[in-house]
Design a protein around this motif. Sequence first.
Motif, PDB file in Angstrom:
ATOM      1  N   TYR A  79      24.908  -4.959   9.525  1.00  0.00           N
ATOM      2  CA  TYR A  79      24.113  -4.745   8.310  1.00  0.00           C
ATOM      3  C   TYR A  79      23.062  -3.663   8.571  1.00  0.00           C
ATOM      4  O   TYR A  79      22.890  -2.737   7.757  1.00  0.00           O
ATOM      5  CB  TYR A  79      23.444  -6.052   7.887  1.00  0.00           C
ATOM      6  N   MET A  80      22.373  -3.768   9.699  1.00  0.00           N
ATOM      7  CA  MET A  80      21.341  -2.784  10.031  1.00  0.00           C
ATOM      8  C   MET A  80      21.955  -1.405  10.271  1.00  0.00           C
ATOM      9  O   MET A  80      21.377  -0.379   9.889  1.00  0.00           O
ATOM     10  CB  MET A  80      20.590  -3.240  11.292  1.00  0.00           C
ATOM     11  N   LEU A  81      23.139  -1.374  10.874  1.00  0.00           N
ATOM     12  CA  LEU A  81      23.805  -0.097  11.110  1.00  0.00           C
ATOM     13  C   LEU A  81      24.269   0.534   9.798  1.00  0.00           C
ATOM     14  O   LEU A  81      24.157   1.751   9.603  1.00  0.00           O
ATOM     15  CB  LEU A  81      24.987  -0.296  12.057  1.00  0.00           C
ATOM     16  N   PHE A  82      24.779  -0.281   8.881  1.00  0.00           N
ATOM     17  CA  PHE A  82      25.179   0.242   7.571  1.00  0.00           C
ATOM     18  C   PHE A  82      23.975   0.797   6.813  1.00  0.00           C
ATOM     19  O   PHE A  82      24.081   1.818   6.127  1.00  0.00           O
ATOM     20  CB  PHE A  82      25.853  -0.855   6.747  1.00  0.00           C
ATOM     21  N   GLU A  83      22.834   0.135   6.932  1.00  0.00           N
ATOM     22  CA  GLU A  83      21.611   0.670   6.310  1.00  0.00           C
ATOM     23  C   GLU A  83      21.265   2.038   6.897  1.00  0.00           C
ATOM     24  O   GLU A  83      20.883   2.953   6.159  1.00  0.00           O
ATOM     25  CB  GLU A  83      20.439  -0.300   6.516  1.00  0.00           C
ATOM     26  N   ALA A 152      15.907  -6.890  17.700  1.00  0.00           N
ATOM     27  CA  ALA A 152      16.043  -8.301  17.320  1.00  0.00           C
ATOM     28  C   ALA A 152      14.936  -8.708  16.351  1.00  0.00           C
ATOM     29  O   ALA A 152      15.182  -9.466  15.398  1.00  0.00           O
ATOM     30  CB  ALA A 152      16.019  -9.177  18.563  1.00  0.00           C
ATOM     31  N   ALA A 153      13.730  -8.201  16.568  1.00  0.00           N
ATOM     32  CA  ALA A 153      12.634  -8.481  15.630  1.00  0.00           C
ATOM     33  C   ALA A 153      12.930  -7.870  14.267  1.00  0.00           C
ATOM     34  O   ALA A 153      12.647  -8.475  13.223  1.00  0.00           O
ATOM     35  CB  ALA A 153      11.319  -7.942  16.193  1.00  0.00           C
ATOM     36  N   MET A 154      13.511  -6.677  14.250  1.00  0.00           N
ATOM     37  CA  MET A 154      13.899  -6.034  12.988  1.00  0.00           C
ATOM     38  C   MET A 154      14.995  -6.847  12.286  1.00  0.00           C
ATOM     39  O   MET A 154      14.987  -6.999  11.061  1.00  0.00           O
ATOM     40  CB  MET A 154      14.392  -4.612  13.258  1.00  0.00           C
ATOM     41  N   MET A 155      15.928  -7.374  13.062  1.00  0.00           N
ATOM     42  CA  MET A 155      16.992  -8.205  12.500  1.00  0.00           C
ATOM     43  C   MET A 155      16.417  -9.461  11.841  1.00  0.00           C
ATOM     44  O   MET A 155      16.818  -9.849  10.740  1.00  0.00           O
ATOM     45  CB  MET A 155      17.983  -8.623  13.589  1.00  0.00           C
ATOM     46  N   THR A 156      15.475 -10.102  12.520  1.00  0.00           N
ATOM     47  CA  THR A 156      14.860 -11.319  11.980  1.00  0.00           C
ATOM     48  C   THR A 156      14.079 -11.007  10.707  1.00  0.00           C
ATOM     49  O   THR A 156      14.132 -11.771   9.730  1.00  0.00           O
ATOM     50  CB  THR A 156      13.948 -11.970  13.028  1.00  0.00           C
ATOM     51  N   ALA A 157      13.375  -9.889  10.705  1.00  0.00           N
ATOM     52  CA  ALA A 157      12.638  -9.498   9.497  1.00  0.00           C
ATOM     53  C   ALA A 157      13.602  -9.242   8.339  1.00  0.00           C
ATOM     54  O   ALA A 157      13.322  -9.631   7.187  1.00  0.00           O
ATOM     55  CB  ALA A 157      11.803  -8.249   9.776  1.00  0.00           C
ATOM     56  N   LYS A 158      14.725  -8.619   8.619  1.00  0.00           N
ATOM     57  CA  LYS A 158      15.720  -8.379   7.570  1.00  0.00           C
ATOM     58  C   LYS A 158      16.294  -9.703   7.070  1.00  0.00           C
ATOM     59  O   LYS A 158      16.528  -9.869   5.861  1.00  0.00           O
ATOM     60  CB  LYS A 158      16.836  -7.481   8.096  1.00  0.00           C
ATOM     61  N   ALA A 159      16.500 -10.635   7.977  1.00  0.00           N
ATOM     62  CA  ALA A 159      16.996 -11.951   7.575  1.00  0.00           C
ATOM     63  C   ALA A 159      16.040 -12.605   6.581  1.00  0.00           C
ATOM     64  O   ALA A 159      16.473 -13.185   5.569  1.00  0.00           O
ATOM     65  CB  ALA A 159      17.180 -12.839   8.804  1.00  0.00           C
ATOM     66  N   ARG A 160      14.739 -12.492   6.837  1.00  0.00           N
ATOM     67  CA  ARG A 160      13.755 -13.088   5.905  1.00  0.00           C
ATOM     68  C   ARG A 160      13.821 -12.397   4.543  1.00  0.00           C
ATOM     69  O   ARG A 160      13.725 -13.044   3.505  1.00  0.00           O
ATOM     70  CB  ARG A 160      12.346 -12.959   6.484  1.00  0.00           C
ATOM     71  N   GLN A 161      13.983 -11.079   4.532  1.00  0.00           N
ATOM     72  CA  GLN A 161      14.091 -10.357   3.267  1.00  0.00           C
ATOM     73  C   GLN A 161      15.291 -10.821   2.452  1.00  0.00           C
ATOM     74  O   GLN A 161      15.239 -10.871   1.219  1.00  0.00           O
ATOM     75  CB  GLN A 161      14.216  -8.853   3.530  1.00  0.00           C
ATOM     76  N   ALA A 184      24.641 -22.436   8.466  1.00  0.00           N
ATOM     77  CA  ALA A 184      25.830 -22.045   7.701  1.00  0.00           C
ATOM     78  C   ALA A 184      25.424 -21.387   6.389  1.00  0.00           C
ATOM     79  O   ALA A 184      26.037 -20.400   5.952  1.00  0.00           O
ATOM     80  CB  ALA A 184      26.709 -23.266   7.447  1.00  0.00           C
ATOM     81  N   ARG A 185      24.396 -21.921   5.754  1.00  0.00           N
ATOM     82  CA  ARG A 185      23.931 -21.338   4.485  1.00  0.00           C
ATOM     83  C   ARG A 185      23.444 -19.909   4.681  1.00  0.00           C
ATOM     84  O   ARG A 185      23.750 -19.014   3.885  1.00  0.00           O
ATOM     85  CB  ARG A 185      22.822 -22.205   3.896  1.00  0.00           C
ATOM     86  N   ASP A 186      22.679 -19.670   5.759  1.00  0.00           N
ATOM     87  CA  ASP A 186      22.182 -18.321   6.020  1.00  0.00           C
ATOM     88  C   ASP A 186      23.325 -17.348   6.289  1.00  0.00           C
ATOM     89  O   ASP A 186      23.289 -16.185   5.868  1.00  0.00           O
ATOM     90  CB  ASP A 186      21.227 -18.339   7.213  1.00  0.00           C
ATOM     91  N   MET A 187      24.359 -17.818   6.993  1.00  0.00           N
ATOM     92  CA  MET A 187      25.496 -16.944   7.256  1.00  0.00           C
ATOM     93  C   MET A 187      26.256 -16.614   5.968  1.00  0.00           C
ATOM     94  O   MET A 187      26.791 -15.511   5.814  1.00  0.00           O
ATOM     95  CB  MET A 187      26.427 -17.576   8.281  1.00  0.00           C
ATOM     96  N   ALA A 188      26.284 -17.563   5.035  1.00  0.00           N
ATOM     97  CA  ALA A 188      26.893 -17.276   3.731  1.00  0.00           C
ATOM     98  C   ALA A 188      26.072 -16.236   2.975  1.00  0.00           C
ATOM     99  O   ALA A 188      26.629 -15.326   2.345  1.00  0.00           O
ATOM    100  CB  ALA A 188      27.016 -18.561   2.912  1.00  0.00           C
ATOM    101  N   VAL A 189      24.757 -16.369   3.033  1.00  0.00           N
ATOM    102  CA  VAL A 189      23.875 -15.375   2.406  1.00  0.00           C
ATOM    103  C   VAL A 189      24.162 -13.985   2.981  1.00  0.00           C
ATOM    104  O   VAL A 189      24.297 -12.999   2.244  1.00  0.00           O
ATOM    105  CB  VAL A 189      22.396 -15.747   2.619  1.00  0.00           C
ATOM    106  N   LEU A 190      24.284 -13.907   4.307  1.00  0.00           N
ATOM    107  CA  LEU A 190      24.519 -12.617   4.955  1.00  0.00           C
ATOM    108  C   LEU A 190      25.901 -12.070   4.606  1.00  0.00           C
ATOM    109  O   LEU A 190      26.054 -10.870   4.352  1.00  0.00           O
ATOM    110  CB  LEU A 190      24.373 -12.769   6.471  1.00  0.00           C
ATOM    111  N   GLY A 191      26.905 -12.937   4.574  1.00  0.00           N
ATOM    112  CA  GLY A 191      28.242 -12.487   4.210  1.00  0.00           C
ATOM    113  C   GLY A 191      28.297 -11.900   2.811  1.00  0.00           C
ATOM    114  O   GLY A 191      28.902 -10.846   2.579  1.00  0.00           O
ATOM    115  N   ILE A 192      27.645 -12.582   1.864  1.00  0.00           N
ATOM    116  CA  ILE A 192      27.606 -12.086   0.485  1.00  0.00           C
ATOM    117  C   ILE A 192      26.811 -10.786   0.405  1.00  0.00           C
ATOM    118  O   ILE A 192      27.195  -9.836  -0.295  1.00  0.00           O
ATOM    119  CB  ILE A 192      27.022 -13.154  -0.447  1.00  0.00           C
ATOM    120  N   ALA A 193      25.705 -10.704   1.155  1.00  0.00           N
ATOM    121  CA  ALA A 193      24.885  -9.492   1.140  1.00  0.00           C
ATOM    122  C   ALA A 193      25.668  -8.289   1.671  1.00  0.00           C
ATOM    123  O   ALA A 193      25.560  -7.182   1.139  1.00  0.00           O
ATOM    124  CB  ALA A 193      23.623  -9.709   1.966  1.00  0.00           C
TER     125      ALA A 193
END
Length: 325
Positions: A79-83, A152-161, A184-193
């Motif tokens: 996700y971060m690389l695509f951004e 990793a800190a950037m990844m966590t911040a993106k997860a919160r967003q 599992a719910r968070d991974m679904a959020v990321l998959g849809i995003a």
Amino acid sequence: MSTPRPLPLLQKLIAALAFLVVVAGCTTAAPPESVLTVPAAPQKYAAIVVDASTGKTLFEVNSTAQRYPASLTKMMTLYMLFEALDSGRVTKETQIPVSDHAASQPPTKLRFRRGETIDIDSAIRAMVVKSANDVAVAVGEYLGGGSEDQFAAMMTAKARQLGMASTSFHNACGLPDAGQVTSARDMAVLGIALEHRFPQHFHYFSESDFMFRGRLVRGHNDMLGRVRGIDGIKTGYIRASGYNIVTSYNADGRHLIVVVMGAQSARQRNDHVEALIQRSLGPMTADAQPRLMYAGQEPAGSALPGLPSPGLAAPDSSLPGLPAQ
């Protein structure tokens, strides 16, 4: 006085049917109970099925409980690389250097040596198809200004967003770390995003192999090609997590994201994903009351009165950023 004439046969049948309708209307039958085999121990298992078009949750068990993501972590690295690609920070031809730290990661990896480089396009395929840890760390260091910890800190911040409230990242690849957790719910959020935000890049997740330096590199996602309509996305495994997967199903006007975590084997995990897809596409999903049978256990008990049956989502449950239906 005339003798009454017998009712014609048709009238007799109508009367009989009317009687049966009345009797049936006085009987309240519970929906049939089905048994859903869960290929995991209860302390590791988590699952969710989401309608990706509406955000409505169709099935969930332990969906907000913390679990180890393993290589599902690479979904966020990607996700971060695509951004970075979309912002112009990198191109698909950009060369990513491989440090000592990246090269030293344990398998699965492409076995780079320090000083070698990999282009972005190949790096994406290496993470999606091979789940290469050395490549994921190299990408993390590059995007994190030389520091995987910073990335990793950037990844966590993106997860919160994105609304991933239960997720913390400590590395870019998903190798064991007690603090690297998700749900599992968070991974679904990321998959849809990933699907909604980067439709132009999502085709990578449907690839099952790729050519690199003259050799064919095969992948781990055996769901690709197994069920018509499955078009991605990522698997993951470490001993502490069990076998994880996020799967996208998109066919016949239905779009589902299925997450299964904690399975005892890849084969059992894949069988379970297929069962959840079939269940979610069935016409009686809302009325079904599955009884869960965990690995090595007797079937789970029925729900208490007034509470949802095990495995059934609340009617208004939906993921952040998408409308409830």
